[in-house]
Design an enzyme around this catalytic site. Structure first.
Site, mmCIF file in Angstrom:
data_model
loop_
_atom_site.group_PDB
_atom_site.id
_atom_site.type_symbol
_atom_site.label_atom_id
_atom_site.label_comp_id
_atom_site.label_asym_id
_atom_site.label_seq_id
_atom_site.Cartn_x
_atom_site.Cartn_y
_atom_site.Cartn_z
ATOM 1 C CG ASP A 147 -1.806 1.226 1.258
ATOM 2 O OD1 ASP A 147 -2.624 1.369 0.336
ATOM 3 O OD2 ASP A 147 -1.675 2.044 2.186
ATOM 4 C CB CYS A 180 -14.771 -10.841 8.387
ATOM 5 S SG CYS A 180 -15.407 -9.154 8.371
ATOM 6 C CB CYS A 204 -15.094 -9.633 12.308
ATOM 7 S SG CYS A 204 -13.624 -8.737 11.771
ATOM 8 C CB CYS A 206 -12.903 -6.241 7.332
ATOM 9 S SG CYS A 206 -12.193 -7.299 8.601
ATOM 10 C CD GLU A 235 -5.100 0.496 -4.039
ATOM 11 O OE1 GLU A 235 -6.318 0.610 -4.023
ATOM 12 O OE2 GLU A 235 -4.355 1.109 -3.266
ATOM 13 C CB CYS A 274 -14.067 -4.987 11.037
ATOM 14 S SG CYS A 274 -15.293 -5.840 10.035
ATOM 15 C CG ASP A 325 -1.374 3.283 5.582
ATOM 16 O OD1 ASP A 325 -2.434 3.667 5.041
ATOM 17 O OD2 ASP A 325 -0.526 4.062 6.068
HETATM 18 ZN ZN ZN Z 1 -14.146 -7.776 9.673
#
Ligand code: ZN
Length: 417
Positions: free
Chosen positions: A191, A330, A349, A327, A275, A346, A356
């Site tokens: 990142d 999850c 979860c 996330c 990216e 998150c 980052d």
């Molecule tokens: Zn999560």
């Protein structure tokens, strides 16, 4: 594989004026050929062939009074100048027809004496490296070179560059075999950021060097000085050089740093995922200075070149991929986060994420998924090759390899918006 090796050279005063003359002749030949092509188009005549143009703007022109001075310089760089014009036209046509990717390429333009960079290319017939390490250029002489590293093989051509700060470089093109490193299991997502230069999915942090910011003060002072000098004066020219030198120093330091970082990453990692940042878009905004400073596009290009050379893979994740919203634990999509949010929990979860590091992990997962889904199965090492290196670029480059980004719709199984 074609690589570029660049060295500082120190022509004598006599050689500098011979080079200046040759720069001028190459420019005139280029412009004459461009004018002839434009005229042919205006007159509805077929596109003039290179051989005909060469006769017209070099061989025949030498015999005329107003172009007789073309005979005072070596013919090789003049022919190369025409080849550059051919390439410029080819790039334009390929860009119009969609054969060439990336930024649209415009029609070739006339060159000016005031252009920032002057360049000349010599092929095998036009240069030689002497036993004493000097570079012999036809009709210029033996030029002193600072060999900062050794050439791995006989170069096939050399480009002589003069930058705005008045420095000369020789950039050799060398054909070398790729030397694949032993395969590793490690794969990472990267990142790229502004607060830190990069965060890797394994937790490594590469700090932002901010060379430009540090040197900026100096630059600003130099620029102020320049603006106070009268136009066309000797002192203005001196001040302009000072500004150009300050810029050049920053660029060199940044380039060295990027080389070190990318070499290390490629040595330690089998596959790297990044990216596809719209650097050109970002570069226009308020973040422009930092983005420029960070040199993201150079970072990516160096990674891609080294990957091809050492048998590694670079995968590019589509820029629509919401790496900072998902996330990594999850897969829950938590929604957009302003840049100021460095940590978040998150909503599904409850895991606490470093912004980052979480993004880097998502990029890794998306890149790996892309690779498996790529047409023809997982890509071979080193197929993610950058665009063609421009002949006037310095540093280590690859030549004529096709661009095949590892990119699939719906990166990482997540529908791209
Ligand atoms: Zn999560």
């Amino acid at each position: 594989m074609h690589l570029r090796y660049s060295y500082r050279i120190y022509p004598t005063a006599g050689q500098r004026s011979a080079l200046a003359r040759t720069f001028g002749c190459a420019r005139v030949v280029y412009n004459d050929a461009l004018a002839a092509r434009k005229q042919a188009r205006k007159d509805g005549l077929p596109y003039p062939k290179s051989t005909g143009l060469q006769k017209l703007v070099i061989t025949a022109a030498k015999k005329t009074a107003e172009r007789a001075w073309l005979a005072s310089v070596g013919v090789d760089p003049l022919i190369q100048s025409l080849r550059d014009l051919d390439t410029a036209y080819r790039n334009y046509f390929d860009s119009v027809s969609g054969k060439r990717q990336g930024r649209p390429v415009g029609l070739p333009r006339f060159k000016s004496r005031k252009d920032n960079r002057q360049s000349l290319r010599f092929t095998r017939n036009g240069f030689r490296i002497r036993g004493n390490g000097k570079l012999n250029l036809a009709k210029i002489g033996d030029v002193r070179v600072r060999w900062s590293r050794s050439l791995p093989a006989d170069p096939s051509s050399v480009t002589i560059l003069l930058d705005p700060s008045g420095r000369y470089h020789a950039s050799f093109v060398v054909d070398v075999e790729p030397s694949h490193l032993p395969e590793l299991d490690t794969e990472i997502g990267i990142d790229l950021g502004l607060a830190t230069y990069a965060v890797l999915s394994d937790g490594q942090v590469i700090d932002n060097p901010r060379f430009l910011r540090k040197a900026e003060k100096k630059l600003r002072a130099a620029q102020r000085e320049l603006s106070r000098k009268a136009k066309g004066s000797k002192n203005r020219e001196k001040a302009r050089r000072k500004v150009a030198r300050a810029h050049a120093k920053v660029a060199d330091t940044r380039h060295d740093w990027l080389h070190k970082q990318t070499t290390r990453i490629i040595r330690e990692t089998q596959a790297v995922y990044l990216e596809d940042l719209n650097v050109r878009g970002l570069g226009r905004g308020r973040l422009a200075k930092s983005v420029h400073d960070a040199g993201w596009s150079t970072f990516r290009r160096l990674l891609e070149e080294k990957a091809a050379r050492y048998g590694r893979t670079v995968g590019i994740v589509h820029r629509a991929f919401p790496s900072s919203q998902l996330c990594s634990q999850c897969g829950h999509r938590d929604g957009p986060k302003p840049l100021a949010v460095r940590e978040w929990a998150c909503g599904a979860c409850g895991v606490l994420h470093d912004r980052d590091l979480n993004a880097a992990r998502n990029i890794l997962a998306a890149g790996q998924a892309d690779r498996l889904n790529a047409p023809g199965g997982p890509v071979r090492p080193g197929v993610a090759i950058p665009h063609r290196a421009r002949p006037d670029e310095r540093g280590t480059h690859l030549g004529d390899l096709p661009r095949t980004d590892v990119r699939a719709a719906g990166a990482g199984g997540i529908p791209a918006r």
